[in-house]
Enzyme design. Sequence first.
Site, PDB file in Angstrom:
ATOM      1  N   GLY A   1     -27.121 -41.766 -71.536  1.00 44.39           N
ATOM      2  CA  GLY A   1     -26.390 -40.589 -71.081  1.00 44.39           C
ATOM      3  C   GLY A   1     -25.305 -40.097 -72.015  1.00 44.39           C
ATOM      4  O   GLY A   1     -25.501 -39.979 -73.232  1.00 44.39           O
TER       5      GLY A   1
ATOM      6  N   ASP B   1     -19.104 -57.213 -69.425  1.00 45.52           N
ATOM      7  CA  ASP B   1     -18.612 -56.570 -68.212  1.00 45.52           C
ATOM      8  C   ASP B   1     -17.138 -56.316 -68.446  1.00 45.52           C
ATOM      9  O   ASP B   1     -16.313 -57.236 -68.396  1.00 45.52           O
ATOM     10  CB  ASP B   1     -18.824 -57.481 -67.008  1.00 45.52           C
TER      11      ASP B   1
ATOM     12  N   TYR C   1     -14.734 -42.776 -55.491  1.00 44.66           N
ATOM     13  CA  TYR C   1     -15.020 -42.564 -56.913  1.00 44.66           C
ATOM     14  C   TYR C   1     -14.016 -41.613 -57.541  1.00 44.66           C
ATOM     15  O   TYR C   1     -13.419 -41.914 -58.577  1.00 44.66           O
ATOM     16  CB  TYR C   1     -16.447 -42.027 -57.075  1.00 44.66           C
TER      17      TYR C   1
ATOM     18  N   LYS D   1     -11.092 -41.820 -60.874  1.00 48.65           N
ATOM     19  CA  LYS D   1     -10.986 -40.935 -62.028  1.00 48.65           C
ATOM     20  C   LYS D   1      -9.615 -40.255 -62.079  1.00 48.65           C
ATOM     21  O   LYS D   1      -9.050 -40.033 -63.163  1.00 48.65           O
ATOM     22  CB  LYS D   1     -12.110 -39.902 -61.992  1.00 48.65           C
TER      23      LYS D   1
END
Length: 247
Positions: free
Chosen positions: A13, A61, A151, A155
């Site tokens: 992506g 991770d 979510y 951000k």
Amino acid sequence: MGRRIVVSGGGTGIGLATAETFAAAGDRVVILGRRAEVLRAAADKLNAAHGADLVTWTGADLSDPEQTRRAAEFITADGAVDVVVTNAGGNVAPFNDGTLEGVADQYQRNFAANVLTAVLLTEALLPHLTRPGGRIVHLSSVASLRGPGPYGGTKAALHACTFELAKRLGPEGVTANAVAPGYVEDTEFFGERGTPEFIAQQIGETLTGQPGTPAEIAAAIRYLASPEAAYVTGQVLHINGGAQLGR
């Protein structure tokens, strides 16, 4: 030889497109992520297209401090870093079971995936970031302005991190900015939720009637990471086709 670039979530992506735009310019790029096979395939593809050994990779991770520390040691073994792009993450827990425990788990998993991965990698590499001239670019989202909360809230938290870094590092000639995309095609972000009806709805919310592309987001990241953007810091660049007006 060009600059040294670090891109987390660099296997697919937007992250892959970002790695490609730097590699195409002759920069050395390290891509990071959790899936070794995806990173290896991405690095092989980019090296075949743009020059052997321009792109290397390491698996980690980045929500785990020890794994992040090891990744930073791998990266800095070859010297200083010029650009850090924190793209790892996503809406890793879009749903909950309605219990308080489920809500807590949803928020905690998204925080780890989107905030910790960015903050830990950045802090681990800060001692090795070029001064002056270093660049930090966090990947935010249009969700930071309108949700969903689990979510979008993570951000929005990255915006605060970006502003704090800009203030802390500005006197040293280092900039910190964020890019907040809207709907972007050709990514793994939505998974099974990305039905034709959902995609049509997302595109219908834009003023341009078209989706964004990973290459468009990568171009904006490369600008913010460029020497020409030395006067741009502490900013959030929204790229969403007008689906959400700037503020």
